[in-house]
Design a protein around this motif. Structure first.
Motif, PDB file in Angstrom:
ATOM      1  N   ILE A 139      17.618 -22.700  -0.072  1.00 48.96           N
ATOM      2  CA  ILE A 139      17.965 -22.568   1.332  1.00 48.96           C
ATOM      3  C   ILE A 139      17.270 -23.683   2.114  1.00 48.96           C
ATOM      4  O   ILE A 139      16.183 -24.139   1.747  1.00 48.96           O
ATOM      5  CB  ILE A 139      17.541 -21.179   1.863  1.00 48.96           C
ATOM      6  N   ALA A 140      17.890 -24.158   3.182  1.00 49.11           N
ATOM      7  CA  ALA A 140      17.234 -25.129   4.054  1.00 49.11           C
ATOM      8  C   ALA A 140      16.166 -24.408   4.859  1.00 49.11           C
ATOM      9  O   ALA A 140      16.434 -23.354   5.448  1.00 49.11           O
ATOM     10  CB  ALA A 140      18.259 -25.787   4.984  1.00 49.11           C
ATOM     11  N   TRP A 141      14.951 -24.942   4.880  1.00 52.34           N
ATOM     12  CA  TRP A 141      13.862 -24.262   5.578  1.00 52.34           C
ATOM     13  C   TRP A 141      13.048 -25.261   6.379  1.00 52.34           C
ATOM     14  O   TRP A 141      12.966 -26.443   6.048  1.00 52.34           O
ATOM     15  CB  TRP A 141      12.954 -23.505   4.606  1.00 52.34           C
ATOM     16  N   THR A 142      12.463 -24.754   7.453  1.00 54.08           N
ATOM     17  CA  THR A 142      11.593 -25.574   8.295  1.00 54.08           C
ATOM     18  C   THR A 142      10.362 -24.769   8.673  1.00 54.08           C
ATOM     19  O   THR A 142      10.473 -23.668   9.217  1.00 54.08           O
ATOM     20  CB  THR A 142      12.311 -26.045   9.572  1.00 54.08           C
ATOM     21  N   SER A 143       9.203 -25.316   8.382  1.00 51.40           N
ATOM     22  CA  SER A 143       7.932 -24.698   8.709  1.00 51.40           C
ATOM     23  C   SER A 143       7.394 -25.331   9.987  1.00 51.40           C
ATOM     24  O   SER A 143       7.341 -26.557  10.098  1.00 51.40           O
ATOM     25  CB  SER A 143       6.948 -24.915   7.551  1.00 51.40           C
ATOM     26  N   ILE A 144       7.005 -24.509  10.946  1.00 50.92           N
ATOM     27  CA  ILE A 144       6.468 -25.004  12.212  1.00 50.92           C
ATOM     28  C   ILE A 144       4.954 -24.804  12.214  1.00 50.92           C
ATOM     29  O   ILE A 144       4.465 -23.676  12.122  1.00 50.92           O
ATOM     30  CB  ILE A 144       7.129 -24.286  13.404  1.00 50.92           C
ATOM     31  N   LEU A 145       4.238 -25.912  12.288  1.00 53.65           N
ATOM     32  CA  LEU A 145       2.778 -25.884  12.285  1.00 53.65           C
ATOM     33  C   LEU A 145       2.288 -26.224  13.687  1.00 53.65           C
ATOM     34  O   LEU A 145       2.620 -27.276  14.226  1.00 53.65           O
ATOM     35  CB  LEU A 145       2.235 -26.891  11.259  1.00 53.65           C
ATOM     36  N   ASN A 146       1.506 -25.312  14.279  1.00 52.44           N
ATOM     37  CA  ASN A 146       1.129 -25.456  15.681  1.00 52.44           C
ATOM     38  C   ASN A 146      -0.380 -25.466  15.925  1.00 52.44           C
ATOM     39  O   ASN A 146      -0.840 -25.303  17.049  1.00 52.44           O
ATOM     40  CB  ASN A 146       1.745 -24.317  16.514  1.00 52.44           C
ATOM     41  N   ASP A 184       4.767 -21.829  24.206  1.00 57.89           N
ATOM     42  CA  ASP A 184       5.262 -23.149  23.801  1.00 57.89           C
ATOM     43  C   ASP A 184       5.755 -23.122  22.352  1.00 57.89           C
ATOM     44  O   ASP A 184       6.769 -23.734  22.007  1.00 57.89           O
ATOM     45  CB  ASP A 184       4.169 -24.204  23.950  1.00 57.89           C
ATOM     46  N   THR A 185       5.026 -22.411  21.492  1.00 57.65           N
ATOM     47  CA  THR A 185       5.429 -22.289  20.082  1.00 57.65           C
ATOM     48  C   THR A 185       6.778 -21.587  19.975  1.00 57.65           C
ATOM     49  O   THR A 185       7.652 -22.014  19.200  1.00 57.65           O
ATOM     50  CB  THR A 185       4.376 -21.507  19.285  1.00 57.65           C
ATOM     51  N   ALA A 186       6.957 -20.526  20.734  1.00 63.19           N
ATOM     52  CA  ALA A 186       8.209 -19.770  20.703  1.00 63.19           C
ATOM     53  C   ALA A 186       9.375 -20.615  21.196  1.00 63.19           C
ATOM     54  O   ALA A 186      10.474 -20.581  20.618  1.00 63.19           O
ATOM     55  CB  ALA A 186       8.079 -18.507  21.546  1.00 63.19           C
ATOM     56  N   ALA A 187       9.158 -21.384  22.260  1.00 61.07           N
ATOM     57  CA  ALA A 187      10.225 -22.230  22.803  1.00 61.07           C
ATOM     58  C   ALA A 187      10.648 -23.281  21.774  1.00 61.07           C
ATOM     59  O   ALA A 187      11.845 -23.531  21.579  1.00 61.07           O
ATOM     60  CB  ALA A 187       9.755 -22.900  24.089  1.00 61.07           C
ATOM     61  N   ILE A 205       3.387 -29.479  15.918  1.00 54.31           N
ATOM     62  CA  ILE A 205       3.353 -29.512  17.376  1.00 54.31           C
ATOM     63  C   ILE A 205       1.966 -29.107  17.888  1.00 54.31           C
ATOM     64  O   ILE A 205       1.230 -28.392  17.206  1.00 54.31           O
ATOM     65  CB  ILE A 205       4.405 -28.570  18.008  1.00 54.31           C
ATOM     66  N   ALA A 206       1.638 -29.564  19.086  1.00 50.99           N
ATOM     67  CA  ALA A 206       0.416 -29.137  19.760  1.00 50.99           C
ATOM     68  C   ALA A 206       0.640 -29.245  21.252  1.00 50.99           C
ATOM     69  O   ALA A 206       1.042 -30.298  21.746  1.00 50.99           O
ATOM     70  CB  ALA A 206      -0.780 -29.996  19.337  1.00 50.99           C
ATOM     71  N   SER A 207       0.372 -28.165  21.962  1.00 51.59           N
ATOM     72  CA  SER A 207       0.450 -28.212  23.420  1.00 51.59           C
ATOM     73  C   SER A 207      -0.571 -29.200  23.960  1.00 51.59           C
ATOM     74  O   SER A 207      -0.304 -29.953  24.899  1.00 51.59           O
ATOM     75  CB  SER A 207       0.169 -26.836  24.027  1.00 51.59           C
ATOM     76  N   HIS A 208      -1.765 -29.184  23.370  1.00 47.00           N
ATOM     77  CA  HIS A 208      -2.846 -30.040  23.850  1.00 47.00           C
ATOM     78  C   HIS A 208      -3.846 -30.252  22.718  1.00 47.00           C
ATOM     79  O   HIS A 208      -4.241 -29.287  22.052  1.00 47.00           O
ATOM     80  CB  HIS A 208      -3.543 -29.379  25.046  1.00 47.00           C
ATOM     81  N   THR A 209      -4.231 -31.492  22.477  1.00 54.14           N
ATOM     82  CA  THR A 209      -5.273 -31.812  21.501  1.00 54.14           C
ATOM     83  C   THR A 209      -6.541 -32.139  22.274  1.00 54.14           C
ATOM     84  O   THR A 209      -6.567 -33.079  23.074  1.00 54.14           O
ATOM     85  CB  THR A 209      -4.857 -32.984  20.607  1.00 54.14           C
ATOM     86  N   VAL A 210      -7.586 -31.353  22.048  1.00 62.05           N
ATOM     87  CA  VAL A 210      -8.829 -31.468  22.821  1.00 62.05           C
ATOM     88  C   VAL A 210     -10.018 -31.360  21.877  1.00 62.05           C
ATOM     89  O   VAL A 210      -9.876 -30.988  20.712  1.00 62.05           O
ATOM     90  CB  VAL A 210      -8.929 -30.352  23.882  1.00 62.05           C
ATOM     91  N   LEU A 274      -3.225 -31.782  12.731  1.00 64.82           N
ATOM     92  CA  LEU A 274      -1.788 -32.072  12.713  1.00 64.82           C
ATOM     93  C   LEU A 274      -1.547 -33.545  13.053  1.00 64.82           C
ATOM     94  O   LEU A 274      -1.960 -34.007  14.111  1.00 64.82           O
ATOM     95  CB  LEU A 274      -1.062 -31.182  13.725  1.00 64.82           C
ATOM     96  N   ASP A 275      -0.876 -34.234  12.169  1.00 63.29           N
ATOM     97  CA  ASP A 275      -0.599 -35.649  12.399  1.00 63.29           C
ATOM     98  C   ASP A 275       0.470 -36.128  11.414  1.00 63.29           C
ATOM     99  O   ASP A 275       0.312 -35.933  10.213  1.00 63.29           O
ATOM    100  CB  ASP A 275      -1.877 -36.469  12.222  1.00 63.29           C
ATOM    101  N   PRO A 276       1.569 -36.713  11.935  1.00 63.16           N
ATOM    102  CA  PRO A 276       1.870 -36.941  13.352  1.00 63.16           C
ATOM    103  C   PRO A 276       2.454 -35.697  14.006  1.00 63.16           C
ATOM    104  O   PRO A 276       2.877 -34.766  13.315  1.00 63.16           O
ATOM    105  CB  PRO A 276       2.902 -38.061  13.301  1.00 63.16           C
ATOM    106  N   LEU A 277       2.502 -35.709  15.341  1.00 59.56           N
ATOM    107  CA  LEU A 277       3.083 -34.597  16.075  1.00 59.56           C
ATOM    108  C   LEU A 277       4.569 -34.844  16.331  1.00 59.56           C
ATOM    109  O   LEU A 277       5.001 -35.985  16.493  1.00 59.56           O
ATOM    110  CB  LEU A 277       2.367 -34.410  17.419  1.00 59.56           C
ATOM    111  N   ASP A 278       5.318 -33.732  16.359  1.00 54.36           N
ATOM    112  CA  ASP A 278       6.769 -33.795  16.581  1.00 54.36           C
ATOM    113  C   ASP A 278       7.148 -33.182  17.920  1.00 54.36           C
ATOM    114  O   ASP A 278       8.250 -32.648  18.078  1.00 54.36           O
ATOM    115  CB  ASP A 278       7.495 -33.062  15.443  1.00 54.36           C
ATOM    116  N   ASN A 279       6.253 -33.261  18.902  1.00 59.24           N
ATOM    117  CA  ASN A 279       6.518 -32.683  20.229  1.00 59.24           C
ATOM    118  C   ASN A 279       7.769 -33.255  20.882  1.00 59.24           C
ATOM    119  O   ASN A 279       8.470 -32.559  21.622  1.00 59.24           O
ATOM    120  CB  ASN A 279       5.329 -32.935  21.157  1.00 59.24           C
ATOM    121  N   ASN A 280       8.050 -34.514  20.617  1.00 57.91           N
ATOM    122  CA  ASN A 280       9.136 -35.193  21.331  1.00 57.91           C
ATOM    123  C   ASN A 280      10.518 -34.937  20.721  1.00 57.91           C
ATOM    124  O   ASN A 280      11.509 -35.470  21.225  1.00 57.91           O
ATOM    125  CB  ASN A 280       8.871 -36.689  21.372  1.00 57.91           C
TER     126      ASN A 280
END
Length: 302
Positions: A139-146, A184-187, A205-210, A274-280
């Protein structure tokens, strides 16, 4: 139900409900897969939003397959130990394959476990192990790492102590840490679920890296009181403490104290970065800064 829909397993949980709501917001019909005999109060908000509630056991493969037939994606937000991440989610994957669902999003939502050392984090290991089944499934699958959920920095936070005005850390104050809000993760998850194009196996993805200094400064700005960093030891000493604490149990608990410490080791060592980020990937989405999040939740009770 319309032939085109997204199924969400674990939709009565915090993240699952948010994913369902984000899908509804985008005009996508949603079917919530819930346990039989689930308290109607737990599904009330979903039902009032137009979500179809499907009470079916995850071990009832024929019935589950029927409920998933016609779905364009199955989103798993199931949380737990091996009996959930391996067994229950494995049944969900099996039924998704039988129903010929084109895309599966597993319940990862975590640090980058593709880079962490095996044995360094029990809960991440469970997710890594489940990927062996995903890879064999076809199956095609996508894992979201946040990264870490930013929500864990407010309320009774393991990192931020509002009584002492201190932010706990191990290792270095300058280590970049990835945090993403559950909203943000849900969206982002909703966007992946309805994406008409093929999606990669991993999206980060990351809302903010601090760093810890940034967190302390953000709290200081919001609370009007100076927050300082509080060093709790080295990464190595924390790993040693984890090994000792595990001798006293907690293996059957979803989140014993040493499990939280394992996440700290993975974050402050940089191993789970997380690197690189896929926010865009989905340019219409917006991302929440730590200080804005603290300000939004300042007066909320937990």
């Amino acid at each position: 139900m319309a032939s085109k829909f997204v199924a969400v397993a674990g939709a009565t949980g915090g993240l699952g409900q948010l994913v369902a709501m984000e899908l509804v917001k985008r005009g996508m019909p949603v079917k919530a897969i819930v346990r039989p005999n689930t308290d109607p109060l737990r599904t009330e908000k979903l039902r009032n939003s137009g979500v179809t509630i499907a009470p079916v056991g995850l071990d009832a493969i024929p019935a589950l397959t029927g409920e998933l037939s016609g779905a364009i994606c199955v989103v798993s937000t199931l949380q737990g130990l091996g009996d959930v991440i391996h067994t229950a989610q494995g049944k969900l994957l099996e039924a998704s394959m039988a129903a010929k669902v084109p895309r599966f999003i597993p319940s990862d939502f975590s640090l980058d476990f593709t880079k962490t050392k095996i044995g360094s984090n029990r809960n991440l290991d469970l997710r890594r192990e489940f990927h062996n089944e995903l890879k064999k499934s076809g199956i095609a699958w996508t894992s979201i790492l946040n990264g870490g959920f930013m929500d864990l920095l407010v309320g009774n936070s393991p990192m931020v102590n509002h009584k002492t005005h201190k932010v706990a850390y191990i290792g270095s104050t300058t280590q970049p840490l990835d945090f993403t809000t559950m909203v943000d993760t849900a969206a982002y998850t909703a966007e992946v679920a309805i994406d008409p194009n093929p999606t990669p196996n991993f999206l980060r993805i990351a809302s903010h890296t601090v760093n810890v200094k940034d967190i302390a400064q953000a709290q200081s700005n919001v609370e009007g009181v100076t927050y300082n960093q509080s060093w709790m030891g080295t990464v190595g000493s924390t790993e040693l403490m984890i090994r000792v604490m595990r001798l006293f149990g907690g293996e059957n608990d979803v989140f014993p104290a040493w499990q939280g410490m394992q996440y700290m080791v993975n974050m402050f060592s940089g191993a789970g970065k997380l690197d690189p980020l896929d926010n865009n990937r989905y340019p219409d989405l917006t991302w929440t800064k730590v200080e804005d999040f603290f300000r939004e939740h300042k007066n909320k009770k937990y």
